[in-house]
Design a protein around this motif. Structure first.
Motif, PDB file in Angstrom:
ATOM      1  N   ARG A 120       0.189  -1.128  -0.337  1.00  0.00           N
ATOM      2  CA  ARG A 120      -0.103   0.025   0.155  1.00  0.00           C
ATOM      3  C   ARG A 120       0.686   0.938  -0.145  1.00  0.00           C
ATOM      4  NH1 ARG A 120      -5.005  -1.311  -1.688  1.00  0.00           N
ATOM      5  NH2 ARG A 120      -4.871   0.764  -0.866  1.00  0.00           N
ATOM      6  N   THR A 156       0.975   4.765   0.796  1.00  0.00           N
ATOM      7  CA  THR A 156       0.173   5.975   1.187  1.00  0.00           C
ATOM      8  C   THR A 156       0.942   7.936   1.452  1.00  0.00           C
ATOM      9  OG1 THR A 156       1.023   6.029   3.814  1.00  0.00           O
ATOM     10  CG2 THR A 156      -0.932   4.936   3.082  1.00  0.00           C
ATOM     11  N   TRP A 199       0.250  10.723   3.447  1.00  0.00           N
ATOM     12  CA  TRP A 199      -0.286  11.506   4.812  1.00  0.00           C
ATOM     13  C   TRP A 199      -0.387  13.140   4.587  1.00  0.00           C
ATOM     14  CZ3 TRP A 199       2.046  14.879   8.698  1.00  0.00           C
ATOM     15  CH2 TRP A 199       0.660  15.076  10.160  1.00  0.00           C
ATOM     16  N   TYR A 255      -5.235  11.126   5.869  1.00  0.00           N
ATOM     17  CA  TYR A 255      -4.487  10.419   4.892  1.00  0.00           C
ATOM     18  C   TYR A 255      -5.332  11.435   3.580  1.00  0.00           C
ATOM     19  CZ  TYR A 255      -1.234   7.244   7.441  1.00  0.00           C
ATOM     20  OH  TYR A 255      -0.501   6.827   8.400  1.00  0.00           O
ATOM     21  N   ASN A 262      -4.906   6.118  -0.303  1.00  0.00           N
ATOM     22  CA  ASN A 262      -4.406   4.886   0.544  1.00  0.00           C
ATOM     23  C   ASN A 262      -4.803   3.572  -0.603  1.00  0.00           C
ATOM     24  OD1 ASN A 262      -3.027   2.207   1.016  1.00  0.00           O
ATOM     25  ND2 ASN A 262      -4.703   2.634   3.320  1.00  0.00           N
TER      26      ASN A 262
END
Length: 861
Positions: A385, A387, A389, A419, A422
């Motif tokens: 994954r 991501t 933020w 976030y 994702n």
């Protein structure tokens, strides 16, 4: 002419106004039969009148928002029609089925092309309230409104984008209409706002150097604004020291002082040392331009700030940077008000860490974005994954009609809502990957393993398999797509190799070898080699030399004392600095053992490379004549130098913001601020009243009035003030004024232009003169007409000083009329005839006497 931002601002202003109506609508009970609610239409255009071809903003609305309308639902007005009829009767129609704005406002920018009177007609078709609630099935009647727009041949003046850039000494705050001043002003908020120009080693244990300041101006002169001690420094004195001339410890490599200074809104923030530690003392805020202390606080139990934060918050009710910004401790944990030093109530927890400092970037509104790649599966079935933020979802997020997370107590920064996205990505294996560096909405590089290293080299890991590099697209349309994956075998012969830098704009990344100082360029598009290796530099490059990237170039310097500049597109050497003649030399002769002074890339800013000299752990007393250097980043020309020993082992802790260069000089442990400062000119004339034909002496001074000239030592040594001197004399003069160095013998002052406004009110320049090493100038001039004169002495400014001028006056009286010579008395006839005859007779008698005397002498026996 309104631009998009202007029209949006008008709309948001109306939103703010109508928001009151949204709150004020009373709750109604259900009713039967349905109500018929009268509607009122409004239309306006501005500016009105307007010039032909210029834009006007046409704004239409119905008396208020639909009951219950909010930003988050679909309760809206419908069926708006605008009919525009030009002076010739030609019509143009615009229609909106649904009004997106919950306030019921609709605007359109329109440029009329014909001179005359336009008719603007706004029709609201009416509607039934189809949503549930108290007004369900109520009917809002149709409404209309007409207005005229006058279009004239003469255009209206164009709107001001900004008032001009400053031509005189300026300070903060910057008045809000001086929009263009953003180009010369800047802050130093720390990472990631200030990016690392070079990196060596993998992961968080690596070192990151040569900071890049992307904004504002940097000084073009060595002029010092002020100095301020951070601890006792310099020579201790006396005989009871380890060696003669022993100095106070400077902090060296691992107790470094001034290592995380910040600059925000014209204020400098730094941690004072505590005992032998480089930090832990009071946290201090001073004025960047004057060094005046604004506040200090003890950070025990909370921690000192590590970065600044300025976030641009934009919602229907608020627009602009949230005041006063914040000073955050590590990982957003705690914060201080930058203006007062007061600790806020905010306490942020669970913020995700990053693999390297370059795995976070700044978003378009000043938010900090952090990237992580995580396997939430297992080694057999990996599930990678990626991501992003977003700090603005933790601090400064929209909450109703206001701001959330600003001085607001404990906040969990690890929630999924913090976030932006994702997403799933595909990576070739399940081994750990680190996010090495990121370019916002562009590309990121993931690294796995080591490029190879020598067992004796710092940050080099011996590798048998080499490093895998994966490039992933971050562009919105292809985000998460793996662009390529490539294995880089370990370098032969135990070479220590690293992914040292990149230029995402030009699509190139650089791999550097430590032992040979060679560099290679690779394509970010496919990972293929583009050029390299570069030619060897010198053996001292082995120690602490890192390639920095800026302006499409690679800059390379270190213990070898030479700055190399390469073209990043082909790796070709463009120029060098330090190994040439005067103005291009770092040669130290017998002063140092290296031959050349070590130079490290300190800061790159405003088209300049600022270099510092230091060492890892030098003996005390330090060797002499180390210097800071400002180099033109385009051609390698030396702009200025100034004596000073840099902080740390690689001179990486100095700052550039608002046109100033701030550094800690380890020769005396004082903070110095270098930049363009204010000047003061005086002028006098004597005599105050003269007579036409006589000369007048014009004299005065040009003085440096930066805050540092008012410091106790400077006032004691220069009771009459510190003279302003020329740019070419600045280096040695500043070292004399502030660093106790000998007074230079060849100081040149500044040029002063002298002008007058004479009694006929004519302005004219009468001459130029140059001040001396005491700031004094004089000029002798003979006025050409009588009357009163105003004298203006002007110093036009330089790279060191902003301009200044002064005035005085004198008067010139008309010259007195010449005294007539007396009329000679006519001679008498006697004078005309008798006197000449008398004289002739006397001469004749004398002649006869002389002859007789001779004859008598001849008759003597």
């Amino acid at each position: 002419m309104p631009n998009n931002k202007t029209t949006a601002a008008i709309a948001f202003l109306l939103i703010l106004t109508f928001a009151i109506s949204i709150v004020a609508i009373p709750t109604a009970n259900a009713h039967d039969p349905p109500w018929t609610i009268i509607s009122y239409a409004y239309i306006t255009a501005g500016p009105n009148p307007v010039g032909v071809g210029q834009r006007t903003l046409i704004l239409m609305w119905i008396d208020g928002p639909m009951p219950g309308a909010t930003v988050g639902n679909d309760i809206r007005r419908i069926n708006y029609t605008l009919t525009i009829t030009d002076p010739n009767g030609k019509t143009e129609t615009m229609h909106w089925d649904t009004i997106a704005d919950p306030t019921s406002c609709q605007f359109v920018s329109y440029a009329p092309d014909t001179v005359g009177t336009y008719t603007l007609k706004f029709d609201y078709g009416g509607q039934k309230y189809t949503w549930s609630g108290a007004y369900q099935n109520d009917v809002f009647t149709a409404a209309s409104k007409t207005m005229t727009l006058t279009v004239q041949e003469e255009p209206l003046p164009e709107p001001k984008n900004s008032y001009p850039l400053p031509t005189e000494y300026w300070t903060r705050p910057i008045e809000g209409q001086n929009t263009a001043w953003y180009t010369i002003s800047s802050n130093w908020l720390g990472e990631p706002y200030i990016t690392s120009g070079a990196a060596i080693g993998g992961g968080t244990s690596g070192n990151y150097f040569a900071r890049i300041q992307p904004d504002g101006a940097g000084p073009n002169s060595a002029h010092i604004m002020w100095s301020k001690p951070i601890q006792d420094g310099g020579v201790v004195g006396g005989n009871s020291t380890g060696v003669p001339g022993e100095m106070y410890y400077t902090g060296g490599s691992y107790n470094t002082r001034f290592s995380n200074a910040l600059i925000m809104n014209g204020r400098l923030y730094y941690d004072e040392p505590y005992g032998n530690s480089g930090s832990g003392g009071d946290y201090v805020c001073v004025d960047l331009r004057t060094g005046e202390e604004i506040w200090r606080t003890n950070t025990t139990g909370i921690g000192a700030p590590s970065f600044g934060y300025l976030y641009a918050f934009d919602n229907p009710n608020q627009h602009g940077i949230l005041p006063n910004g914040l000073l955050f401790t590590t990982n957003f944990a705690r914060s201080y008000d930058p203006r007062t030093g007061r600790v806020t109530t905010m306490n942020v927890t669970n913020v995700p860490s990053v693999d390297t400092p370059l795995a976070q970037v700044v978003g378009p509104n000043g938010e900090i974005l952090r990237y992580r790649v995580t396997n939430i599966g297992n080694a057999t079935n990996p599930n990678w994954r990626l991501t992003q933020w977003n700090s603005s979802k933790v601090v400064g997020y929209e909450s109703g009609t206001g701001v959330g997370g600003w001085y607001s107590g404990t906040i969990d920064g690890g929630l999924a809502s913090r976030y932006d996205w994702n997403i799933s990505i595909t990576l070739p294996n399940s081994a750990s990957w680190r996010v090495d560096r990121v370019s916002y909405d562009n590309i990121m590089l993931l690294v796995q393993g080591s490029f190879g290293g020598h067992p004796t080299a710092s940050f080099g890991t011996v590798s048998f398999y080499g490093a895998n590099v994966t490039a992933i697209s971050l562009k919105p349309a292809s985000r998460g797509t793996v662009l390529w994956t490539k294995n880089f075998p370990p370098a032969e012969n135990n070479i220590t190799r690293s992914l040292a830098n990149w230029d995402p704009e030009r699509g190139i990344f650089i791999i550097a070898d430590k032992e040979t100082s060679a560099m290679y360029g690779y394509s970010l598009s496919n990972g293929e080699k583009l050029w390299g290796p570069t030619e060897p530099t010198n053996d001292y490059s082995y120690f602490r030399t890192f390639p920095a990237v800026a302006y499409g170039k690679i800059y390379f310097a270190g213990y070898g004392g030479v700055l190399y500049c390469y073209d990043i597109t082909d790796g070709k050497l463009l120029w060098t600095y330090g190994n040439g003649g005067p103005g291009n030399s770092t040669f130290g002769g017998l002063e140092i053992s290296y031959g050349h002074y070590p130079i490290f890339i300190d800061v790159i800013a405003d088209g300049k490379v600022y270099l510092g000299t230091t060492e890892h752990s030098p003996n005390s007393p330090l060797y002499k004549d180390a210097r800071y250097r400002c180099i033109n980043a385009t051609d390698g020309t030396e702009i200025w130098t100034l004596m000073g020993w840099g902080t740390g082992m690689d001179a990486t802790y100095d700052r550039v913001a608002d046109g100033f260069f701030v550094f800690l000089n380890c020769y005396d442990m004082q903070i110095y601020c270098v930049g363009k400062g204010p000047s003061a000119t005086t002028v006098a004339a004597s005599p105050k009243v003269s007579v036409q034909g006589s000369s007048v002496l014009i004299e005065g001074t040009v003085m440096d009035i930066a805050a540092g000239t008012k410091q106790k030592e400077q006032v004691a040594r220069f009771p009459n003030g510190v003279p302003a001197v020329s740019d070419e004399s600045m280096n040695g003069w500043m070292e004399y004024v502030y660093m106790q160095k000998p007074r230079p013998a060849d100081i040149k002052g500044v040029e002063v232009t002298l002008s007058v406004i004479d009694s006929n009110n004519n302005y004219r320049e009468i001459g130029t003169t140059t001040s001396d090493a005491d700031g004094f100038f004089s000029y002798q001039w003979t006025p050409d007409i009588p009357g009163k004169y105003k004298v203006i002495a002007s110093f036009a400014g330089s790279e060191s000083y902003w301009p200044s001028h002064a005035e005085t006056a004198f008067a010139v009286d008309p010259a007195p009329e010449a005294t007539p010579e007396p009329t000679p008395t006519p001679a008498s006839m006697a004078d005309l005839y008798f006197m000449p005859m008398s004289i002739g007779l006397i001469v004749a008698i004398v002649a006869v006497g002389a002859v007789l005397a001779i004859l008598m002498l001849r008759k003597r026996p």
